[in-house]
Design a protein around this motif. Structure first.
Motif, mmCIF file in Angstrom:
data_model
loop_
_atom_site.group_PDB
_atom_site.id
_atom_site.type_symbol
_atom_site.label_atom_id
_atom_site.label_comp_id
_atom_site.label_asym_id
_atom_site.label_seq_id
_atom_site.Cartn_x
_atom_site.Cartn_y
_atom_site.Cartn_z
ATOM 1 N N LEU A 18 0.832 -1.256 -0.174
ATOM 2 C CA LEU A 18 0.104 -0.014 0.039
ATOM 3 C C LEU A 18 0.803 1.397 0.037
ATOM 4 C CD1 LEU A 18 -2.515 -1.154 2.733
ATOM 5 C CD2 LEU A 18 -2.717 -1.402 0.109
ATOM 6 N N PRO A 19 0.400 2.332 -0.617
ATOM 7 C CA PRO A 19 0.880 3.719 -0.629
ATOM 8 C C PRO A 19 1.637 3.905 0.784
ATOM 9 C CG PRO A 19 -0.929 3.980 -1.656
ATOM 10 C CD PRO A 19 -0.943 2.388 -1.412
ATOM 11 N N GLY A 20 2.610 4.578 0.945
ATOM 12 C CA GLY A 20 3.102 4.999 2.289
ATOM 13 C C GLY A 20 3.478 3.878 3.393
ATOM 14 N N LEU A 21 3.481 2.796 2.898
ATOM 15 C CA LEU A 21 3.712 1.769 3.950
ATOM 16 C C LEU A 21 4.939 0.946 3.161
ATOM 17 C CD1 LEU A 21 0.414 0.440 4.968
ATOM 18 C CD2 LEU A 21 1.715 1.898 6.151
ATOM 19 N N SER A 113 -0.584 13.119 -21.993
ATOM 20 C CA SER A 113 0.959 12.983 -21.603
ATOM 21 C C SER A 113 1.649 13.024 -22.765
ATOM 22 C CB SER A 113 0.948 11.779 -20.553
ATOM 23 O OG SER A 113 2.576 11.742 -20.410
ATOM 24 N N LEU A 115 5.009 12.290 -22.699
ATOM 25 C CA LEU A 115 5.968 11.215 -22.544
ATOM 26 C C LEU A 115 5.300 9.926 -22.499
ATOM 27 C CD1 LEU A 115 8.591 12.457 -19.853
ATOM 28 C CD2 LEU A 115 8.912 12.099 -22.457
ATOM 29 N N ASP A 116 4.102 9.804 -21.944
ATOM 30 C CA ASP A 116 3.829 8.356 -21.617
ATOM 31 C C ASP A 116 2.642 7.986 -22.803
ATOM 32 O OD1 ASP A 116 4.992 8.017 -19.538
ATOM 33 O OD2 ASP A 116 3.705 9.008 -18.196
ATOM 34 N N ALA A 146 -2.084 22.397 -12.287
ATOM 35 C CA ALA A 146 -1.463 23.407 -13.266
ATOM 36 C C ALA A 146 -0.173 23.063 -13.567
ATOM 37 C CB ALA A 146 -1.564 24.632 -12.226
ATOM 38 N N THR A 147 0.080 21.828 -14.514
ATOM 39 C CA THR A 147 1.173 21.352 -14.705
ATOM 40 C C THR A 147 1.043 21.183 -16.239
ATOM 41 O OG1 THR A 147 0.125 19.092 -14.958
ATOM 42 C CG2 THR A 147 1.400 19.551 -13.071
ATOM 43 N N GLU B 17 7.169 6.961 -3.779
ATOM 44 C CA GLU B 17 6.041 8.003 -3.446
ATOM 45 C C GLU B 17 6.558 9.339 -3.489
ATOM 46 O OE1 GLU B 17 4.042 6.385 0.163
ATOM 47 O OE2 GLU B 17 4.269 4.408 -0.675
ATOM 48 N N GLN B 49 9.154 21.024 -13.779
ATOM 49 C CA GLN B 49 8.176 21.127 -14.743
ATOM 50 C C GLN B 49 8.801 21.120 -15.993
ATOM 51 O OE1 GLN B 49 4.514 21.024 -15.139
ATOM 52 N NE2 GLN B 49 4.855 20.258 -13.002
#
Lengths: 200, 254
Positions: A18-21, A113, A115-116, A146-147, B17, B49
């Motif tokens: 899991l994310p963060g673990l 995207s 790149l992807d 805002a990217t 992450e 960016q």
């Protein structure tokens, strides 16, 4: 007992993904749950199973809900003629936390995207065009990152919706609430200066 | 191993992450990747960016390792072009093409300087599409696939050049083309310095460079050219259509 040990090890392995673990925090978390099997672990397992079996993508907006069409799309009070376009369900939840927007949403499922090689066909753009054409939509609010990818997607959608009669707007960019100018990047300062407004 | 350089950020991907893998283009080290710790975090992500100019310090224990970048922002460019559809597409196309065609760790100082100048131009020089077209010609040249537009490949003449051979990339005059004209690619006069790279000439020039970019860097079976370039060409075509006067005799609004 050896069987239980293997099961616990497998659970730790799952939790560590899991994310963060990581493995260490997963071990601590599983141990915490094992010590509270009745009060925490079983209700959690039951809730996980219920959501895993019942959750689905809303057929209209792409939000995750427990029904074919989500609560936001079925709420007649939210038929304001405004659609807020977001990249991901997490963005929709963020806007809902704000509690300001009272219209409906459209989740794209990602951003174009460079790149992807994520192209328009990978996103839920035809469904958006169909909703704008069929649902009497008067304003489409593009709440995208805002990217470079976010704004490329915004321009693409604005172009695709030209001629539909709907007004296409995007979120303002600038100084965040509580932000100090000294800590802002130059892109944000440039955007904030361009979006300056008169103080009445 | 350690070096420090001024770099253009051409691509960035999340890594784990909170970290990111940044691909930068530097004068002395060419295209070079490295891990940026905290690169996907709230503080660093806005600075990373594509198009941003960075002061990077690369460190690794061995030369062949991906290594890590310590990054200091010099200037961002994305924020200045986000409101302009074509300029944003231009920035994406430059970065995506560099990431697509440049070999790893091979210096291309001329291309680095040209890319930097072009990215600067996107922020307000009205004639940047012409500079972009020249940049694509330079990109082909720098990668070893330059077009030879100096003389006709058939007759040797330097005048009346009107086509380019899709096989050799050499110019062909109208007289030299003869019956083969319909198999050759049109050569707009702007690429010979005989006109400004605007309107249809610009689009013809981009079709020409696009053909060779695709042929050399996206042959059948390989990864296609980045869609960012297609989006740029579409944005410029749209701009050309919008600025072209309606055909004689047409009724406005009809």
């Amino acid at each position: 007992m050896a069987e239980a040990g293997r099961e616990i090890a497998a659970l730790i392995e799952q939790v560590a993904r899991l994310p963060g673990l990581g493995p260490r925090s997963a071990r601590r978390l599983v141990l915490f749950l094992l010590k509270r099997r009745g009060q925490t672990m079983l209700p959690l397992a039951q809730a996980l199973e219920r959501v895993a079996r019942g959750a689905r993508d809303c057929a209209v907006c792409g939000n995750i809900s427990g029904a074919e069409v989500c609560d936001i799309c079925t709420d007649p009070r939210r038929a304001t003629g405004e659609i807020c376009v977001v990249a991901d369900v997490a963005d929709l939840w963020a806007l809902e936390r704000g509690g300001t927007f009272r219209g409906r949403y459209h989740v794209l499922g990602g951003l174009l995207s460079a790149l992807d090689a994520v192209g328009p066909e990978e996103l839920r753009l035809p469904a958006l065009a169909a909703r704008v054409a069929d649902d009497g939509i008067t304003e489409v609010i593009l709440a995208l990152d805002a990217t470079v990818d976010g704004q490329t997607t915004a321009h693409y959608i604005a172009e695709a919706l030209e001629g539909t009669g709907a007004r296409v707007t995007s979120l303002a960019q600038g100084v965040p609430i509580g932000g100090e100018l000294d800590y802002l990047d130059d892109g944000t300062i440039t955007a904030a200066l361009r979006a300056r407004r008169a103080l009445d | 191993m350690e070096w420090r350089a001024q770099a253009l950020l051409i691509a960035v991907r999340p890594h784990g992450e909170t970290a990111a893998i940044a691909e930068v283009f530097t004068e002395a080290h060419g295209r070079h990747a490295g891990v940026v710790r905290g690169g996907a975090g709230r503080r660093m992500a806005p600075l990373l960016q594509p198009g941003a100019e960075l002061d990077v310090t690369w460190r690794a224990r061995l030369e062949g390792q991906i290594g890590t970048f310590a990054v200091e922002p010099v200037r961002g460019r994305a924020g200045a072009v986000m409101g302009d559809r074509a300029a944003l597409a231009g920035l994406s196309a430059v970065c995506a093409l560099l990431a697509h065609v440049l070999p790893d760790r091979a210096p291309h100082p001329r291309l680095w300087a040209a890319s930097r100048t072009l990215l600067d131009a996107l922020e307000g020089v009205p004639d940047w599409p012409a500079a972009y077209l020249r940049w694509e010609l330079g990109l082909l040249d720098e990668m070893g696939y330059g077009l030879d537009l100096s003389r006709c490949a058939v007759t040797g003449t330097r005048s009346g050049l009107a086509f380019v051979s899709p096989r050799t990339g050499r110019a062909v005059s109208a007289a030299g083309a003869g019956d083969w004209a319909d198999r050759l690619l049109p050569l707009p006069p702007c690429l010979l310095g005989l006109a400004e790279a605007r309107g249809e000439q610009l689009l013809t020039g981009l079709a020409l460079t696009g053909y060779f970019l695709e042929r050399h860097f996206a042959p059948e079976g390989a990864a296609p050219l980045p869609p960012a370039r297609d989006r740029l060409v579409a944005a410029l075509a749209r701009r050309v259509r919008a600025s072209s006067p309606p055909p004689a005799g047409s009724v406005p609004g009809a």
